[in-house]
Write an enzyme that holds these catalytic residues in place. Structure first.
Site, PDB file in Angstrom:
ATOM      1  N   CYS A   1       0.868  -1.174   0.000  1.00 38.16           N
ATOM      2  CA  CYS A   1       0.000   0.000   0.000  1.00 38.16           C
ATOM      3  C   CYS A   1       0.905   1.224   0.000  1.00 38.16           C
ATOM      4  O   CYS A   1       2.041   1.157  -0.463  1.00 38.16           O
ATOM      5  CB  CYS A   1      -0.950  -0.026   1.203  1.00 38.16           C
ATOM      6  SG  CYS A   1      -0.113   0.103   2.802  1.00 38.16           S
ATOM      7  N   TYR A   2       0.448   2.345   0.510  1.00 41.53           N
ATOM      8  CA  TYR A   2       1.269   3.561   0.532  1.00 41.53           C
ATOM      9  C   TYR A   2       2.419   3.463   1.536  1.00 41.53           C
ATOM     10  O   TYR A   2       3.563   3.678   1.197  1.00 41.53           O
ATOM     11  CB  TYR A   2       0.412   4.784   0.879  1.00 41.53           C
ATOM     12  CG  TYR A   2      -0.599   5.123  -0.175  1.00 41.53           C
ATOM     13  CD1 TYR A   2      -0.236   5.844  -1.307  1.00 41.53           C
ATOM     14  CD2 TYR A   2      -1.918   4.714  -0.045  1.00 41.53           C
ATOM     15  CE1 TYR A   2      -1.172   6.146  -2.282  1.00 41.53           C
ATOM     16  CE2 TYR A   2      -2.853   5.018  -1.015  1.00 41.53           C
ATOM     17  CZ  TYR A   2      -2.476   5.731  -2.132  1.00 41.53           C
ATOM     18  OH  TYR A   2      -3.399   6.017  -3.092  1.00 41.53           O
TER      19      TYR A   2
END
Length: 108
Positions: free
Chosen positions: A65-66
């Protein structure tokens, strides 16, 4: 494995370079389109069913993810779907990107 595990960028790079895992990216479409880990699949609500149907449950999966927070929930979800070996990428795509920038700087 009843729960996902954490994996460092270095360990993930090693597994991926040896073809020992698949990586899925759960970031939004624009972020994924702008940049992603090579060979990453974009995992969304729309692509999840196809990914589950087309991926062997024994294949190790690394979720990105981020920053490595949202990937933990997604990794646990994949465990509940039947995947045997699932990892959450520590630091997420930002850590991966930073490691690539550092490596490029050292190569110059």
């Amino acid at each position: 494995m009843e729960q996902f595990a954490h994996i460092s960028v270095q360990d993930a790079q090693q597994k991926l370079s040896l073809g020992l895992a698949k990586v899925v990216d759960i970031r939004d479409e624009n972020s994924f389109a702008a940049a992603h880990i090579p060979q990453a699949s974009h995992l969304t609500n729309g692509t999840l069913q196809q990914f589950v149907a087309s991926t062997d449950f024994s294949t190790p999966v690394i979720v990105c993810c981020y920053h490595g927070i949202s990937s933990q929930q997604a990794a646990q979800f994949l465990i509940h779907q039947g995947f045997e070996e699932v990892y959450s990428l520590d630091g997420g795509f930002e850590a991966w990107r930073k490691s690539q920038t550092i490596a490029q700087g050292q190569a110059e």
